[in-house]
Enzyme design. Sequence first.
Site, PDB file in Angstrom:
ATOM      1  N   PHE A  11       0.836  -1.250   0.029  1.00 32.68           N
ATOM      2  CA  PHE A  11       0.066  -0.086   0.007  1.00 32.68           C
ATOM      3  C   PHE A  11       0.859   1.239   0.108  1.00 32.68           C
ATOM      4  N   ASP A  33      10.398  -6.640  -3.582  1.00 27.21           N
ATOM      5  CA  ASP A  33       9.138  -7.164  -3.000  1.00 27.21           C
ATOM      6  C   ASP A  33       8.840  -8.567  -3.009  1.00 27.21           C
ATOM      7  N   LEU A  35       6.332 -10.043  -2.804  1.00 28.04           N
ATOM      8  CA  LEU A  35       4.957 -10.340  -3.256  1.00 28.04           C
ATOM      9  C   LEU A  35       4.112 -11.290  -2.329  1.00 28.04           C
ATOM     10  N   THR A  36       4.137 -11.146  -0.985  1.00 29.79           N
ATOM     11  CA  THR A  36       3.255 -11.863  -0.148  1.00 29.79           C
ATOM     12  C   THR A  36       1.931 -11.494  -0.444  1.00 29.79           C
ATOM     13  N   ILE A  60      13.495  -9.723   1.673  1.00 31.75           N
ATOM     14  CA  ILE A  60      14.582  -8.844   2.422  1.00 31.75           C
ATOM     15  C   ILE A  60      15.397  -9.607   3.403  1.00 31.75           C
ATOM     16  N   GLU A  82       5.181  -7.280   7.528  1.00 33.70           N
ATOM     17  CA  GLU A  82       4.098  -7.932   8.058  1.00 33.70           C
ATOM     18  C   GLU A  82       3.377  -6.677   8.768  1.00 33.70           C
ATOM     19  N   THR A 122       6.141   3.086  12.796  1.00 31.36           N
ATOM     20  CA  THR A 122       4.663   2.921  13.118  1.00 31.36           C
ATOM     21  C   THR A 122       4.679   3.708  14.323  1.00 31.36           C
ATOM     22  N   ASP A 123       3.525   4.400  14.730  1.00 31.76           N
ATOM     23  CA  ASP A 123       3.187   4.864  16.186  1.00 31.76           C
ATOM     24  C   ASP A 123       2.751   3.950  17.150  1.00 31.76           C
ATOM     25  N   GLU A 124       2.516   2.737  16.660  1.00 26.76           N
ATOM     26  CA  GLU A 124       2.246   1.664  17.659  1.00 26.76           C
ATOM     27  C   GLU A 124       3.395   1.136  18.440  1.00 26.76           C
ATOM     28  N   TYR A 148       2.669  -7.600  16.270  1.00 25.48           N
ATOM     29  CA  TYR A 148       3.082  -6.461  15.241  1.00 25.48           C
ATOM     30  C   TYR A 148       3.976  -5.482  15.758  1.00 25.48           C
ATOM     31  N   SER A 149       3.483  -4.808  16.884  1.00 26.65           N
ATOM     32  CA  SER A 149       4.224  -3.608  17.486  1.00 26.65           C
ATOM     33  C   SER A 149       5.297  -3.875  17.905  1.00 26.65           C
ATOM     34  N   LYS A 152       8.102  -4.374  15.217  1.00 29.84           N
ATOM     35  CA  LYS A 152       8.219  -2.997  14.614  1.00 29.84           C
ATOM     36  C   LYS A 152       9.263  -2.072  15.733  1.00 29.84           C
TER      37      LYS A 152
HETATM   38  P1  NAD Z   1       1.478  -3.664   3.078  1.00 28.09           P
HETATM   39  O1  NAD Z   1       1.172  -4.788   3.991  1.00 28.09           O
HETATM   40  O2  NAD Z   1       0.310  -3.193   2.400  1.00 28.09           O
HETATM   41  O3  NAD Z   1       2.718  -4.050   2.433  1.00 28.09           O
HETATM   42  C1  NAD Z   1       3.844  -4.585   2.591  1.00 28.09           C
HETATM   43  C2  NAD Z   1       4.681  -5.034   1.230  1.00 28.09           C
HETATM   44  O4  NAD Z   1       5.873  -5.480   1.901  1.00 28.09           O
HETATM   45  C3  NAD Z   1       4.014  -5.709   0.502  1.00 28.09           C
HETATM   46  O5  NAD Z   1       4.142  -5.658  -0.882  1.00 28.09           O
HETATM   47  C4  NAD Z   1       4.755  -7.376   0.899  1.00 28.09           C
HETATM   48  O6  NAD Z   1       4.645  -8.096  -0.105  1.00 28.09           O
HETATM   49  C5  NAD Z   1       6.064  -6.724   1.321  1.00 28.09           C
HETATM   50  N1  NAD Z   1       6.772  -7.911   2.057  1.00 28.09           N
HETATM   51  C6  NAD Z   1       6.428  -8.351   3.193  1.00 28.09           C
HETATM   52  N2  NAD Z   1       7.380  -9.279   3.356  1.00 28.09           N
HETATM   53  C7  NAD Z   1       8.391  -9.152   2.792  1.00 28.09           C
HETATM   54  C8  NAD Z   1       9.708  -9.681   2.868  1.00 28.09           C
HETATM   55  N3  NAD Z   1      10.074 -10.771   3.449  1.00 28.09           N
HETATM   56  N4  NAD Z   1      10.549  -9.296   1.763  1.00 28.09           N
HETATM   57  C9  NAD Z   1       9.933  -8.459   0.795  1.00 28.09           C
HETATM   58  N5  NAD Z   1       9.013  -7.863   0.694  1.00 28.09           N
HETATM   59  C10 NAD Z   1       8.206  -8.268   1.646  1.00 28.09           C
HETATM   60  O7  NAD Z   1       2.172  -2.496   4.321  1.00 28.09           O
HETATM   61  P2  NAD Z   1       1.811  -0.864   4.242  1.00 28.09           P
HETATM   62  O8  NAD Z   1       0.606  -0.776   5.019  1.00 28.09           O
HETATM   63  O9  NAD Z   1       2.159  -0.557   3.122  1.00 28.09           O
HETATM   64  O10 NAD Z   1       3.056  -0.647   5.398  1.00 28.09           O
HETATM   65  C11 NAD Z   1       4.291  -0.410   4.713  1.00 28.09           C
HETATM   66  C12 NAD Z   1       5.262  -0.119   5.789  1.00 28.09           C
HETATM   67  O11 NAD Z   1       4.681   1.175   6.493  1.00 28.09           O
HETATM   68  C13 NAD Z   1       5.323  -1.082   7.085  1.00 28.09           C
HETATM   69  O12 NAD Z   1       6.752  -1.144   7.615  1.00 28.09           O
HETATM   70  C14 NAD Z   1       4.373  -0.691   8.249  1.00 28.09           C
HETATM   71  O13 NAD Z   1       4.802  -1.183   9.574  1.00 28.09           O
HETATM   72  C15 NAD Z   1       4.313   0.915   7.871  1.00 28.09           C
HETATM   73  N6  NAD Z   1       3.279   1.873   8.571  1.00 28.09           N
HETATM   74  C16 NAD Z   1       2.134   1.484   7.965  1.00 28.09           C
HETATM   75  C17 NAD Z   1       1.092   2.259   8.311  1.00 28.09           C
HETATM   76  C18 NAD Z   1      -0.459   2.140   7.876  1.00 28.09           C
HETATM   77  O14 NAD Z   1      -1.127   2.863   8.254  1.00 28.09           O
HETATM   78  N7  NAD Z   1      -0.661   1.100   6.897  1.00 28.09           N
HETATM   79  C19 NAD Z   1       1.378   3.519   9.343  1.00 28.09           C
HETATM   80  C20 NAD Z   1       2.596   3.746   9.781  1.00 28.09           C
HETATM   81  C21 NAD Z   1       3.770   2.730   9.334  1.00 28.09           C
HETATM   82  O1  DAU Z   2      -1.063   3.370  13.784  1.00 29.89           O
HETATM   83  C1  DAU Z   2      -0.325   2.826  12.627  1.00 29.89           C
HETATM   84  C2  DAU Z   2      -0.957   1.639  12.283  1.00 29.89           C
HETATM   85  O2  DAU Z   2      -1.976   1.718  11.542  1.00 29.89           O
HETATM   86  C3  DAU Z   2       0.067   0.646  11.153  1.00 29.89           C
HETATM   87  O3  DAU Z   2       1.669   0.618  11.866  1.00 29.89           O
HETATM   88  C4  DAU Z   2      -0.407  -0.746  10.762  1.00 29.89           C
HETATM   89  O4  DAU Z   2       0.356  -1.203   9.856  1.00 29.89           O
HETATM   90  C5  DAU Z   2      -1.709  -0.420  10.166  1.00 29.89           C
HETATM   91  O5  DAU Z   2      -2.490  -1.750   9.741  1.00 29.89           O
HETATM   92  C6  DAU Z   2      -2.507   0.379  11.180  1.00 29.89           C
HETATM   93  O6  DAU Z   2      -2.900  -0.455  12.349  1.00 29.89           O
HETATM   94  P1  DAU Z   2      -4.517  -0.565  13.142  1.00 29.89           P
HETATM   95  O7  DAU Z   2      -4.662  -1.950  14.015  1.00 29.89           O
HETATM   96  O8  DAU Z   2      -4.760   0.731  13.894  1.00 29.89           O
HETATM   97  O9  DAU Z   2      -5.212  -0.487  11.879  1.00 29.89           O
HETATM   98  P2  DAU Z   2      -6.592  -1.599  11.321  1.00 29.89           P
HETATM   99  O10 DAU Z   2      -6.992  -0.928   9.938  1.00 29.89           O
HETATM  100  O11 DAU Z   2      -6.496  -2.886  11.362  1.00 29.89           O
HETATM  101  O12 DAU Z   2      -7.614  -0.947  12.552  1.00 29.89           O
HETATM  102  C7  DAU Z   2      -8.195   0.506  12.611  1.00 29.89           C
HETATM  103  C8  DAU Z   2      -9.107   0.143  13.854  1.00 29.89           C
HETATM  104  O13 DAU Z   2     -10.153  -0.212  13.583  1.00 29.89           O
HETATM  105  C9  DAU Z   2      -8.552  -0.375  15.062  1.00 29.89           C
HETATM  106  O14 DAU Z   2      -8.978   0.136  16.190  1.00 29.89           O
HETATM  107  C10 DAU Z   2      -9.197  -1.754  14.871  1.00 29.89           C
HETATM  108  C11 DAU Z   2     -10.570  -1.427  14.308  1.00 29.89           C
HETATM  109  N1  DAU Z   2     -11.132  -2.376  13.427  1.00 29.89           N
HETATM  110  C12 DAU Z   2     -10.270  -2.961  12.435  1.00 29.89           C
HETATM  111  C13 DAU Z   2     -10.974  -3.781  11.535  1.00 29.89           C
HETATM  112  C14 DAU Z   2      -9.903  -4.591  10.360  1.00 29.89           C
HETATM  113  C15 DAU Z   2     -12.529  -2.695  13.504  1.00 29.89           C
HETATM  114  O15 DAU Z   2     -13.376  -2.240  14.173  1.00 29.89           O
HETATM  115  N2  DAU Z   2     -12.981  -3.502  12.537  1.00 29.89           N
HETATM  116  C16 DAU Z   2     -12.119  -3.963  11.625  1.00 29.89           C
HETATM  117  O16 DAU Z   2     -12.683  -5.104  10.800  1.00 29.89           O
END
Ligand code: NAD
Ligand code: DAU
Length: 334
Positions: A11, A33, A35-36, A60, A82, A122-124, A148-149, A152
């Site tokens: 994403f 990547d 491609l999980t 990686i 992940e 992440t802020d987590e 997860y957190s 990270k």
């Molecule tokens: P995502 O799950 O959408 O994408 C992760 C990507 O990493 C995928 O394309 C997957 O194929 C690849 N990947 C996974 N394992 C791998 C491996 N071993 N080697 C190579 N590639 C691999 O994740 P995202 O939401 O885009 O998050 C990207 C980064 O940002 C992460 O490090 C996440 O912790 C961080 N982040 C995400 C959010 C959020 O809200 N989504 C917020 C803050 C930080």
């Molecule tokens: O804060 C940054 C993080 O935000 C990133 O590091 C993570 O990669 C990202 O996945 C995200 O984590 P959250 O757990 O906050 O995101 P998620 O969208 O899974 O959930 C957002 C909130 O919504 C959380 O309080 C759980 C709730 N939720 C989630 C899902 C999937 C629901 O109530 N219903 C749902 O079906």
Amino acid sequence: MKLLVTGGAGFIGANFIHHILRKYPDYRVVNLDALTYAGNLENLKMWENDARYRFVKGDIADPGVIEPLVAACDIVVHFAAESHVDRSILDPGAFIRTNVQGTQVLLEAAKQHNKRFHHVSTDEVFGALGPDDAPFDERTPYDPRSPYSASKAASDHLVRAYFHTYGLPITISNCSNNYGPYHFPEKLIPLAITNLLAGKNVPVYGDGRQVRDWLYVADHCQAIDLIIHQGTIGETYCVGGNSERENIWIVKQLLTLLGKDESAIEYVQDRAGHDRRYAIDFSKIKDELGWQPEVTLEEGLQKTVDWFKENEPWWKNVKSGDYQEYYARQYDKR
Ligand code: NAD
Ligand code: DAU
């Protein structure tokens, strides 16, 4: 400049590659990547014949794949992970392998070739806030609470250890919840939108009153752009959206945008160890690098709903295969 972007088929990584290739005509990007389930080359299809872009399928955590790619780049921008908290509750091992071991393998290659390294985090890692607590900032102690957190947090510590121990030129960003195009529909906002478009209910965990701080993904990409060009080596930057909302507010807003009523809300069993609230004080990146979010939450949600409406084949394809099995494990037991 030659960037090695890890996790670029996911994403945020895909949005970041779009941002870089559009903004800097003389930059080159290698996207590494594995491609999980979360990686999707459809996200970058428009660049596949562009000489400035190259995709490499690889893990990686595999030093043999990583070493020549790191040697050939100017900077590693590390997104691969992940990323989903619920999956980390079901299967923590994958999170340790990629997020901790994979990051260490990358750091080792970066050390060997003395490369600039930006770590996307992440802020987590900071834990959970009470309703009256001050937002997280760069001085907040680490207190991760999910697998997860925790993974990270471990990776952040390793990145800082390579700076302090070996002088590796690193930066770290800790960002709040992103949303926008290409968001994998296991996360709250894309799950809610795609379920509603498909005529299904939206699962809301517990009482739905948990608070997240939402940031439109393009704003996160711009923050990373500034940090890799102007950030201070060794420093961490907290990135947030100034948009704290309860989950139920988000869901109701999406119901309104999609013309649905509240009968589509389905309260389900809460997430184990569910963090109650996240919030970010982003004064440091604002004061030092002049960054602040440009897209309001209301605008961003409208743009995101429009994107999912216009890209039905993308999300219908993503919601097949492994997704169905995960979704069944996640919700059908309730
Ligand atoms: P995502 O799950 O959408 O994408 C992760 C990507 O990493 C995928 O394309 C997957 O194929 C690849 N990947 C996974 N394992 C791998 C491996 N071993 N080697 C190579 N590639 C691999 O994740 P995202 O939401 O885009 O998050 C990207 C980064 O940002 C992460 O490090 C996440 O912790 C961080 N982040 C995400 C959010 C959020 O809200 N989504 C917020 C803050 C930080
Ligand atoms: O804060 C940054 C993080 O935000 C990133 O590091 C993570 O990669 C990202 O996945 C995200 O984590 P959250 O757990 O906050 O995101 P998620 O969208 O899974 O959930 C957002 C909130 O919504 C959380 O309080 C759980 C709730 N939720 C989630 C899902 C999937 C629901 O109530 N219903 C749902 O079906």
